[in-house]
Motif scaffolding. Structure first.
Motif: not given
Length: 571
Positions: A90-109
């Motif tokens: 559970i701690k491992k999942l909580s830890g990776i959730i804390q990294i806001p790895s968002e992907s956006y429609d308009e991301l460049g290369p």
């Protein structure tokens, strides 16, 4: 042209032959008509004939499948049941959730847009959290952030095709103005003793942690696979997968070639759910197709004091109304995996939860009875109606820049999810037919899909498609790999409520996953999340995403059992 002597001679003797042929053809036509009538009659009573006692003929269930390696299975089972282990995972999942790895429609290369750099943190986190895994696997990168972990088996991949487990590192963004609506901040990974909260908890970091945790447990157990096991983590599944999903697929295709993978597992939108008052484990064996349709209307502008009867916004509105008033009709065919799900439901569901009136309506619809209206069909299908039809949703609309100026352009985007029986070409033809009629009415130039929209023409309507994807090939439900998956589900997972059995059935994914890039690697692509997703799925992509801890902690046992069972069939 002059006749040859043989042609002249044959003509005189052709009459009896022709009569015999005509009679044979006529009899064949009658036979086919009778056969079709018989089939229609059979289909018209399709679901009505199923019920208790027909299990041996329809929706046959495989027995529980337990790995032969009892030592390893016992180690995994006892480990995942321990309170100490559960706290750690559970701690491992909580830890990776804390990294806001968002992907956006308009991301460049990748390499140019620094918003991709967050995925370096994901990779570092995984390496720090799972040193044993990375000491035992070969790590490859596809376009920098696509991660491929290969645990080499003792048997050559040419003799025992690898098993491939997919997940994605990215999550949909959280709008700053919506953060206040979350019970717990979206990137805290808060655990309240029952629920793990946060963006990605369900989609898809819970799945990612579960499968890498599985490798960690198997390695620590001393297990050595005969069949190679591959984990692949994309970085942009939420925005089409072109930056990581496709490069990962290309990399693996170069390694293993066409049909070189034994089985692919990816997240599912269904998992274990309760329908018709019975517990079903729903395996996604196909996905609906995808298409975004753009519609641009261009007209002459000017001062609002002297307007035309219909300006660009008005004409676009007329198009929108025409589209919504002419939806795609539902259809029930045996090609759709949901056809077989309904059969399973008809066999196992209690009569009160799947009444004969609904069965009769669906049976008549399957027999193409024109007396069944779309409203009747939708009522009988309930919340499953869009599994049987192409959906369309207006997602964006733009037009006008100033209140006292006649708009010169107006546009809209329509999102469609294509039914398994249809195609992109059919959808395009439907839209062209609707819009062309309106363009003629207003004396405008019409440009359909796959044609050039001439910028020099002032009054025109143009259509274009984006991200076109045909419906996915339907993975076989009679393959060895499907039976292994079904037997594993039966052995590890439990039904909901008071049911004595979990019914495994094919199902249809209405959304798309990164598996859309992997069709050439194997026919055996299955999408399934081994938890109860009824509540969880409703929160994915929106406020208060979560996963229940008591279900999440058991996922590694499922994936480990699947790997062990797949290894058992290797000679």
């Amino acid at each position: 042209m002059a006749e040859t002597p043989n042609q002249s001679r044959d003509k005189s003797s052709a009459s009896p032959w022709f009569m015999r042929s005509a009679l044979a053809i006529g009899l064949a036509v009658v036979f086919i008509a009778l056969l079709n009538n018989a089939r229609q009659s059979s289909t018209s009573h399709w679901l009505e004939s199923y019920g208790p006692g027909t299990e041996s003929e329809t929706c046959q269930q495989v027995p529980k499948l337990s790995p032969t390696n009892k030592r390893v299975e016992t180690y995994i089972r006892e480990t995942v049941q321990s309170a100490e282990y559960q706290r750690e995972v559970i701690k491992k999942l909580s830890g990776i959730i804390q990294i806001p790895s968002e992907s956006y429609d308009e991301l460049g290369p990748i390499g140019e847009d620094d918003r991709w750099d967050i995925f370096f943190q994901i990779e570092s986190y995984l390496k720090d959290t799972y040193p044993t895994v990375f000491q035992n696997v070969k790590l490859d990168h596809a376009n920098t952030h696509g991660l491929i972990l290969t645990w080499q088996g003792s048997v050559s991949p040419s003799q025992a095709k690898p098993i491939l487990l997919l997940a994605h590192q990215d999550v949909v963004p959280v709008l700053m103005e919506n953060v206040k609506d979350w019970t717990h901040p979206p990137y805290d990974g808060h655990y309240d003793g029952e629920i793990i909260w946060g963006r990605g908890a369900t989609d898809d970091k819970g799945y990612l942690i579960s499968i890498i945790e599985t490798l960690d447990l198997l390695i620590k157990s001393g297990f050595t696979p005969k069949r190679t096991v591959i984990l692949a983590f994309g970085c942009d599944e939420e925005i089409s997968g072109e930056n990581c999903g496709r490069p990962i697929s290309n990399f693996l295709h170069e390694q293993y070639g066409n049909d070189g993978i034994y089985l692919i597992m990816d997240e599912g939108s269904t998992g274990i759910q309760r329908e018709f008052d019975r517990s079903f484990a729903m395996i996604g064996v196909a996905e609906k197709g995808y298409l975004d349709v753009g519609i641009n209307v261009s007209s002459t502008g000017g001062h609002a004091s002297n307007p035309p009867d219909h300006n660009a916004i008005g004409i676009l509105s007329e198009i929108v109304v025409a589209i919504e008033n002419n939806p795609f009709l539902g259809k029930i065919t045996s090609k759709n995996p949901m056809f077989h799900f309904l059969e399973c439901a008809a066999v196992y569901a209690a009569g009160s939860s799947f009444p004969m009136s609904d069965r009769r309506t669906l049976s008549k619809a399957a027999a193409q009875d024109n007396n069944i209206s779309q409203k009747q069909l939708d009522q009988a299908l309930g919340n499953m109606k869009y599994h049987f039809r192409t959906s369309q949703s207006m997602g964006k609309i733009n037009g006008g820049v100033k209140i006292n100026a006649i708009p010169e352009t107006a546009s809209t985007m329509v999102n469609l999810r294509l039914a398994v029986e249809t195609s992109i070409a059919q959808v395009e033809a439907h839209y062209e037919s609707l819009v062309k009629t309106i363009s003629r009415k207003h004396g405008m130039v019409f440009k359909g899909f796959h044609s050039t929209c001439d910028p020099s023409v002032s009054r025109k309507i143009c259509l274009f498609g984006v991200d076109a994807l045909e419906p996915a090939p339907i993975s076989p439900a009679d393959a060895e790999s499907y039976h292994i998956l079904s037997g594993t589900i039966k052995n590890v997972l439990k039904p909901l409520g008071q049911d004595d059995e979990l019914i495994v059935t094919p199902y249809l994914m209405p959304a798309n996953t990164d598996t859309k890039f992997f069709w050439a690697l194997t026919k055996n692509i299955y999408r399934f999340t081994p938890v109860n997703l009824v509540e969880n799925l409703n929160r994915a992509h929106t406020t208060n995403e979560f996963i229940r801890a008591d279900e999440f902690v058991r996922e590694p046992l499922f994936f480990a059992s699947l790997i062990l069972n797949s290894d058992d069939v290797v000679d």
